[in-house]
Design an enzyme around this catalytic site. Structure first.
Site, short mmCIF file in Angstrom:
data_model
loop_
_atom_site.label_atom_id
_atom_site.label_comp_id
_atom_site.label_asym_id
_atom_site.label_seq_id
_atom_site.Cartn_x
_atom_site.Cartn_y
_atom_site.Cartn_z
CG ASP A 8 -0.44 0.21 2.39
OD1 ASP A 8 0.85 0.51 2.59
OD2 ASP A 8 -1.16 0.28 3.57
CB CYS A 65 0.70 -2.60 4.50
SG CYS A 65 0.09 -3.74 5.89
CB THR A 67 1.35 -3.17 10.68
OG1 THR A 67 0.16 -3.27 10.09
CG2 THR A 67 1.17 -1.89 11.70
CG HIS A 98 7.18 -25.20 12.30
ND1 HIS A 98 7.51 -25.32 13.50
CD2 HIS A 98 8.62 -25.92 12.10
CE1 HIS A 98 8.59 -25.78 13.89
NE2 HIS A 98 9.32 -26.20 13.13
CG ASN A 99 3.26 -22.23 10.54
OD1 ASN A 99 4.09 -21.04 10.81
ND2 ASN A 99 2.81 -22.67 11.23
CG HIS A 133 5.52 -29.32 10.89
ND1 HIS A 133 5.23 -28.52 11.95
CD2 HIS A 133 6.71 -29.74 11.07
CE1 HIS A 133 6.34 -28.60 12.71
NE2 HIS A 133 7.43 -29.19 12.39
C1 RB5 Z 1 -2.13 2.68 6.57
O1 RB5 Z 1 -2.01 3.79 7.19
C2 RB5 Z 1 -1.99 1.45 7.58
O2 RB5 Z 1 -3.20 1.39 8.09
C3 RB5 Z 1 -1.54 0.27 6.89
O3 RB5 Z 1 -0.62 0.55 5.87
C4 RB5 Z 1 -1.44 -0.82 7.54
O4 RB5 Z 1 -0.52 -0.66 8.58
C5 RB5 Z 1 -2.64 -1.86 8.09
O5 RB5 Z 1 -2.50 -2.88 8.60
#
Ligand code: RB5
Length: 149
Positions: A8, A65, A67, A98-99, A133
């Protein structure tokens, strides 16, 4: 290997770095975007990469993204996908061993470029261990079928 790559707006710079790194290693990278730092919906790119991986048009996917969480949650809604968020290389190795994760995700606001490289290396150098697994992974996928409406 063929790798599907998506991100993103929070991860445009890191995506470019990752794309260059993977291409430099000789991999074929399919970049589904975004390349704009304009606020967008991470779910769009998570779904795109997940569809490519589920159709076996790529060996695995990479999603980034802010996180790594939102984009992997979206990808995990596509049948056949096991997307795992990793912030360090040990987890990245284990999600393959494992996954049998078929998408690796991380956050551009959480890890730096060098850690992203280490995560990718750990995942790509690992192999699914199979054995007990396999039964566990199959049971995860059975949940998907059980709740199919
Ligand atoms: C965008 O601001 C943020 O929400 C996105 O990049 C991400 O961290 C969502 O999980």
């Amino acid at each position: 290997m063929k790798i599907a790559l998506g991100n993103d707006h929070a991860a445009v710079e890191m995506k470019k770095f990752v794309k260059e790194y993977l291409t430099g290693l000789g991999h074929e990278v399919q970049d589904v975007g975004t390349n704009e730092e304009v606020s967008c919906n991470y779910a769009v790119y998570g779904e795109k990469v997940a569809n490519i991986v589920a159709a076996k048009e790529a060996d695995f996917g990479v999603l980034i993204c802010g996180t790594g969480v939102g984009i992997s949650l979206a990808a995990n809604k596509v049948p056949g996908i096991r997307a795992a968020v990793c912030s360090e290389p040990v987890t990245a190795r284990l999600v393959k061993e494992h996954n049998n994760a078929n998408i690796i995700a991380f956050g551009a606001r959480i890890v730096g470029n060098e850690t992203a490289k280490a995560i990718l290396d750990a995942y790509m150098n690992a192999e699914f261990m199979g054995g007990h697994h396999s039964e566990r992974v199959e049971s995860i996928m059975a949940i998907e079928k059980k709740y199919k409406r």
